[in-house]
Design a protein around this motif. Structure first.
Motif, PDB file in Angstrom:
ATOM      1  N   UNK A   1      49.871  39.488  34.864  1.00 44.88           N
ATOM      2  CA  UNK A   1      51.008  39.473  34.532  1.00 44.88           C
ATOM      3  C   UNK A   1      51.917  40.120  34.373  1.00 44.88           C
ATOM      4  N   UNK A   2      52.590  40.985  34.355  1.00 41.93           N
ATOM      5  CA  UNK A   2      53.488  41.647  33.746  1.00 41.93           C
ATOM      6  C   UNK A   2      52.894  43.323  34.512  1.00 41.93           C
ATOM      7  N   UNK A   3      54.996  43.817  34.586  1.00 44.68           N
ATOM      8  CA  UNK A   3      54.760  45.103  34.550  1.00 44.68           C
ATOM      9  C   UNK A   3      53.916  46.547  33.818  1.00 44.68           C
ATOM     10  N   UNK A   4      53.990  47.269  34.157  1.00 41.63           N
ATOM     11  CA  UNK A   4      53.594  48.242  33.052  1.00 41.63           C
ATOM     12  C   UNK A   4      52.728  49.041  33.298  1.00 41.63           C
ATOM     13  N   UNK A   5      52.659  49.554  32.212  1.00 38.34           N
ATOM     14  CA  UNK A   5      50.759  50.609  31.891  1.00 38.34           C
ATOM     15  C   UNK A   5      49.410  49.829  31.272  1.00 38.34           C
ATOM     16  N   UNK A   6      48.968  50.590  32.534  1.00 35.13           N
ATOM     17  CA  UNK A   6      46.866  49.655  32.515  1.00 35.13           C
ATOM     18  C   UNK A   6      46.651  51.149  31.832  1.00 35.13           C
ATOM     19  N   UNK A   7      45.536  51.124  31.118  1.00 34.25           N
ATOM     20  CA  UNK A   7      44.153  51.670  31.371  1.00 34.25           C
ATOM     21  C   UNK A   7      43.337  50.903  32.861  1.00 34.25           C
ATOM     22  N   UNK A   8      42.739  51.193  33.552  1.00 35.92           N
ATOM     23  CA  UNK A   8      42.100  51.136  34.306  1.00 35.92           C
ATOM     24  C   UNK A   8      40.731  51.584  33.837  1.00 35.92           C
ATOM     25  N   UNK A   9      39.461  50.909  34.077  1.00 28.52           N
ATOM     26  CA  UNK A   9      38.442  51.377  34.047  1.00 28.52           C
ATOM     27  C   UNK A   9      37.427  50.170  34.951  1.00 28.52           C
ATOM     28  N   UNK A  10      36.710  50.542  35.528  1.00 32.13           N
ATOM     29  CA  UNK A  10      35.866  50.902  36.749  1.00 32.13           C
ATOM     30  C   UNK A  10      34.435  50.576  36.153  1.00 32.13           C
ATOM     31  N   UNK A  11      33.843  49.547  36.410  1.00 28.45           N
ATOM     32  CA  UNK A  11      31.744  49.048  35.552  1.00 28.45           C
ATOM     33  C   UNK A  11      30.921  49.705  37.262  1.00 28.45           C
ATOM     34  N   UNK A  12      30.241  50.510  36.742  1.00 32.06           N
ATOM     35  CA  UNK A  12      28.797  50.502  37.666  1.00 32.06           C
ATOM     36  C   UNK A  12      27.888  51.150  37.141  1.00 32.06           C
ATOM     37  N   UNK A  13      26.996  50.900  37.475  1.00 27.17           N
ATOM     38  CA  UNK A  13      25.355  50.958  36.418  1.00 27.17           C
ATOM     39  C   UNK A  13      25.296  52.003  36.847  1.00 27.17           C
ATOM     40  N   UNK A  14      24.071  52.668  36.445  1.00 24.24           N
ATOM     41  CA  UNK A  14      24.111  54.065  36.805  1.00 24.24           C
ATOM     42  C   UNK A  14      22.582  54.480  36.519  1.00 24.24           C
ATOM     43  N   UNK A  15      22.122  55.832  37.791  1.00 18.72           N
ATOM     44  CA  UNK A  15      20.623  56.568  37.582  1.00 18.72           C
ATOM     45  C   UNK A  15      21.189  57.463  38.723  1.00 18.72           C
ATOM     46  N   UNK A  16      19.747  57.647  39.187  1.00 16.14           N
ATOM     47  CA  UNK A  16      19.711  59.612  39.691  1.00 16.14           C
ATOM     48  C   UNK A  16      19.975  58.645  40.871  1.00 16.14           C
ATOM     49  N   UNK A  17      19.532  57.479  41.501  1.00 13.87           N
ATOM     50  CA  UNK A  17      19.905  56.863  42.713  1.00 13.87           C
ATOM     51  C   UNK A  17      21.400  57.128  43.365  1.00 13.87           C
ATOM     52  N   UNK A  18      21.913  57.201  41.903  1.00  9.30           N
ATOM     53  CA  UNK A  18      23.689  56.823  42.923  1.00  9.30           C
ATOM     54  C   UNK A  18      24.280  58.195  42.901  1.00  9.30           C
ATOM     55  N   UNK A  19      25.728  58.213  43.709  1.00  6.40           N
ATOM     56  CA  UNK A  19      26.486  59.279  43.993  1.00  6.40           C
ATOM     57  C   UNK A  19      27.242  59.885  43.360  1.00  6.40           C
ATOM     58  N   UNK A  20      26.930  61.154  43.594  1.00  6.47           N
ATOM     59  CA  UNK A  20      27.642  61.515  42.486  1.00  6.47           C
ATOM     60  C   UNK A  20      28.922  62.224  42.946  1.00  6.47           C
TER      61      UNK A  20
END
Length: 187
Positions: A99-118
């Motif tokens: 909605x407006x220009x500026x600085x944004x913190x970007x957060x990524x959602x993902x589930x986690x466990x040992x079967x996930x990419x490192x």
């Protein structure tokens, strides 16, 4: 079952999320999860989160991705994974309408466990260029076990910026794509 008029009104006001039309359907039965203790961290309605949230239902898919709900937590209906196939040929692109220009913190959602990419590559395309970082999706995200911060970046208003999760160079484990959150932090 709805018990009163308030429940009916709440159901009508809750947006109906539809699975991404280009994703392969979930193969797990409803309620079949590997970590029941993480179910309380699921956020069923992305609109209830702060900032601008782009869920996988709104993302652009490159290659074949599959839905899952097997490993909570996640945002919305579930999350996508790359099926451990087609490494280097798949990506999910999340494009916000800021909605407006500026600085944004970007957060990524993902589930986690040992079967996930490192070493999952994530590209942040912002007003000052691009940054590519590799994340370990086996690690527990710091924000409510759901979101990890990718940093703060300057974005223009509108749809010029995006975040891409890719399978390039990943280690043969699952790459997860769920949601991206943009939190305005100032000019």
């Amino acid at each position: 079952m709805l018990t009163n008029a308030n429940d009916l009104l709440a159901e009508e006001l809750t947006p109906k999320l539809e699975p991404h039309p280009d994703a392969v359907a979930n193969t797990h039965a409803p309620g079949e999860v590997d970590k029941p203790e993480l179910v309380p961290f699921i956020v069923p309605d992305p609109a209830k989160l702060k900032g601008i949230v782009v869920d996988e239902t709104q993302a652009k898919l490159i290659g074949v991705w599959q839905y899952s709900t097997h490993t909570p937590p996640y945002v919305g209906l579930g999350y996508l994974h790359d099926q451990k196939k087609g490494k280097g040929e798949k990506a999910v692109i999340f494009t916000p309408d800021l909605p407006q220009p500026g600085r944004y913190e970007v957060r990524l959602s993902h589930c986690y466990n040992i079967r996930r990419s490192t070493n999952t590559p994530v590209t942040i395309h912002h007003a000052e260029g691009e940054k590519i970082i590799r994340i370990n999706q086996q690690q527990i995200p710091a924000h409510h076990k759901l979101f990890r911060s990718l940093g703060t970046f300057r974005f223009d208003k509108g749809k010029a910026g995006w975040v891409k999760i890719s399978t390039d160079g990943t280690d043969g484990k699952y790459v997860i794509a769920d949601a991206v959150q943009f939190l305005f932090v100032g000019e």
